[in-house]
Design an enzyme around this catalytic site. Structure first.
Site, PDB file in Angstrom:
ATOM      1  N   CYS A  78       0.841  -1.196   0.000  1.00 46.27           N
ATOM      2  CA  CYS A  78       0.000   0.000   0.000  1.00 46.27           C
ATOM      3  C   CYS A  78       0.876   1.246   0.000  1.00 46.27           C
ATOM      4  CB  CYS A  78      -0.970  -0.008   1.175  1.00 46.27           C
ATOM      5  SG  CYS A  78      -0.299   0.618   2.715  1.00 46.27           S
ATOM      6  N   GLU A  79       0.450   2.218  -0.747  1.00 46.85           N
ATOM      7  CA  GLU A  79       1.262   3.430  -0.891  1.00 46.85           C
ATOM      8  C   GLU A  79       1.139   4.353   0.322  1.00 46.85           C
ATOM      9  OE1 GLU A  79      -0.279   4.835  -4.565  1.00 46.85           O
ATOM     10  OE2 GLU A  79      -1.663   6.259  -3.623  1.00 46.85           O
ATOM     11  N   HIS A  80       0.212   4.040   1.221  1.00 51.33           N
ATOM     12  CA  HIS A  80       0.043   4.899   2.404  1.00 51.33           C
ATOM     13  C   HIS A  80       0.991   4.525   3.536  1.00 51.33           C
ATOM     14  CE1 HIS A  80      -4.178   5.142   0.583  1.00 51.33           C
ATOM     15  NE2 HIS A  80      -3.495   6.199   0.209  1.00 51.33           N
ATOM     16  N   HIS A  81       1.343   3.240   3.628  1.00 54.36           N
ATOM     17  CA  HIS A  81       2.196   2.784   4.734  1.00 54.36           C
ATOM     18  C   HIS A  81       3.409   1.977   4.256  1.00 54.36           C
ATOM     19  CE1 HIS A  81      -1.930   3.211   6.361  1.00 54.36           C
ATOM     20  NE2 HIS A  81      -1.310   3.706   7.418  1.00 54.36           N
ATOM     21  N   GLN A 119      -5.738  -0.617  -3.376  1.00 56.62           N
ATOM     22  CA  GLN A 119      -6.467  -1.755  -3.941  1.00 56.62           C
ATOM     23  C   GLN A 119      -7.489  -1.332  -5.003  1.00 56.62           C
ATOM     24  OE1 GLN A 119      -8.152  -4.443  -1.030  1.00 56.62           O
ATOM     25  NE2 GLN A 119      -9.595  -5.284  -2.501  1.00 56.62           N
ATOM     26  N   HIS A 147      -4.998  -6.364   4.359  1.00 57.72           N
ATOM     27  CA  HIS A 147      -4.086  -5.219   4.449  1.00 57.72           C
ATOM     28  C   HIS A 147      -3.375  -5.241   5.796  1.00 57.72           C
ATOM     29  CE1 HIS A 147      -5.568  -2.859   0.892  1.00 57.72           C
ATOM     30  NE2 HIS A 147      -6.514  -3.773   1.016  1.00 57.72           N
ATOM     31  N   CYS A 149      -1.287  -3.151   6.999  1.00 60.44           N
ATOM     32  CA  CYS A 149      -1.239  -1.840   7.663  1.00 60.44           C
ATOM     33  C   CYS A 149      -2.420  -1.682   8.616  1.00 60.44           C
ATOM     34  CB  CYS A 149      -1.212  -0.701   6.647  1.00 60.44           C
ATOM     35  SG  CYS A 149      -2.616  -0.643   5.524  1.00 60.44           S
TER      36      CYS A 149
HETATM   37 ZN   LIG Z   1      -1.905   1.151   4.235  1.00 56.23          ZN
END
Ligand SMILES: [Zn+2]
Length: 190
Positions: A78-81, A119, A147, A149
């Site tokens: 995931c690009e956020h975490h 996703q 996920h 994260c």
């Molecule tokens: Zn994430």
């Protein structure tokens, strides 16, 4: 261009912050390993979907039944975490004169999974790449993913999964939609 040295240097900085004893033996080769791993985990950027979806099979002109490949495994980040999310992809299409080998689906999934992702976008990208390459009568993609994260931080219960879908053209409505959703249901969880 992937610059392994930059990743190694960044990892060394990260280890300084994450570990009370960053110079210990167990972490000695970690920067080089991390660089190598991220090189693979982001290698989808260097493959064009059109490279994967070039070879069409002959004799398919008359095929107009839905083709479904279920539970293609994928691993992404995931690009956020920068944390892993992983699961399965179901892909279906109704051909319009062109079909591709079933082995191509896994490679197509990797083109989009092996990069920093969300996703929902990955689901759309797989569907639209197939639509662009084959111009089929309809396309359906369903992604089920866990996920880390969320799970590892207690934001979401461990083992639950997130489902996203993208249905295009003929698969958006009527019997074809129902047929695909039926084929794609009754899964074991990823
Ligand atoms: Zn994430």
């Amino acid at each position: 261009v992937f610059r392994a040295y930059n990743i190694e240097r960044a990892t060394r900085s990260l280890l300084q912050e994450l570990d009370p004893d960053p110079s210990r033996q167990g972490l000695k080769d970690t920067p080089a390993r991390v660089a190598k791993a991220w090189h693979y985990w982001t290698s989808g950027h260097s493959i064009a979907p059109s490279e994967v979806l070039t070879s069409f099979e002959d004799g398919a002109e008359q095929v107009d039944e839905m083709i479904v490949q279920r539970e293609i495994p994928f691993y992404s980040h995931c690009e956020h975490h920068l944390a892993p999310f992983f699961g399965t992809v179901d892909i279906a299409y109704v051909p319009n004169g062109r079909v591709i080998g079933l082995s191509k689906f896994k490679r197509l999934v990797d083109v989009f999974a092996l990069r920093l992702q969300v996703q929902e976008r990955m689901t759309q990208q797989i569907a639209h790449a197939l639509d662009d390459a084959l111009r089929p009568k309809g396309v359906g993609v369903i992604v089920r993913a866990r996920h880390l994260c969320m799970e590892s931080r207690g934001v979401k219960t461990a083992g639950t999964f997130t489902v996203t879908s993208c249905l295009l053209n003929a698969l958006r409505e009527g019997d074809a939609r129902a047929e695909f959703l039926n084929l794609a249901s009754n899964h074991r969880s990823p």
